[in-house]
Enzyme design. Sequence first.
Site: not given
Length: 258
Positions: A9, A11, A96, A98, A168, A174, A214
Amino acid sequence: MKNKIVAGNWKMNNTFSEAEDLLLAIAEGIDGMILETEIIICPPFLYLEMAADIAEESNFYVGAQNVSTEEKGAYTGEISASMLKTSGVDFCIIGHSERRTLFGETNTDLRKKIDVSLANDIIPVFCVGEHLADRETEKHFEVVKNQLEESLFHLDTNQFEQIIIAYEPVWAIGTGITATPQQAQEMHAFIRSVIEQKYGTEHAYNTYILYGGSCNAQNALDLFMCKDVDGGLIGGASLNVNDFIEIINAAETSTKNN
Ligand code: PGA
């Protein structure tokens, strides 16, 4: 033997020429490798067609990072599932964290995105995961179960077979803090048990459940060796070709040793 899936991904990273260089480097890196692992690269929308062209001569699939809830029409700035499909896209990340947190996407929005993707022959990579506060208050199982139920469990068995799930934990994305293999395995086993109750043992076993947050070249093998971890959704480490290929190698090793 169940093979693994490794998805990258990207991003909102890379200029056009950087994206081209990275795609070509990945293609070169996996050229000649006989892989059990399926590789999916999810660049920003603008680079999907270029990625699909390069993928045609290579050994990876192309995924989008998002899709509109709507089929077509007056939705300025949106990209539909049929646009993705006709640009060579076979997968799409949906839900996701985000998108959920920064763009306010709800389980109901995500359910629509799942439906519109499946209707256009795009395989959803559906993300679930709890915030740190959920884990600290021991609500993490409940949160993940709700995400699954509200966005996926309206699907019939044939539709559900198309779904890939990515666990996730939001606190790991991140941040450099990875879930331990034990934490990942525990949640993956839980997700599989929730699927089993709804769709039965065979479908639960067949469903791919990826870990993301991560995951990197150093920790990928330990995570992938977990019984219920079927691969990874890789953010930061997918932007570096050497790291990404090491993660693919970890997936291969874990498949052979499981
Ligand atoms: P990360 O991101 O690997 O950079 O933590 C994973 C993701 O958000 O999919």
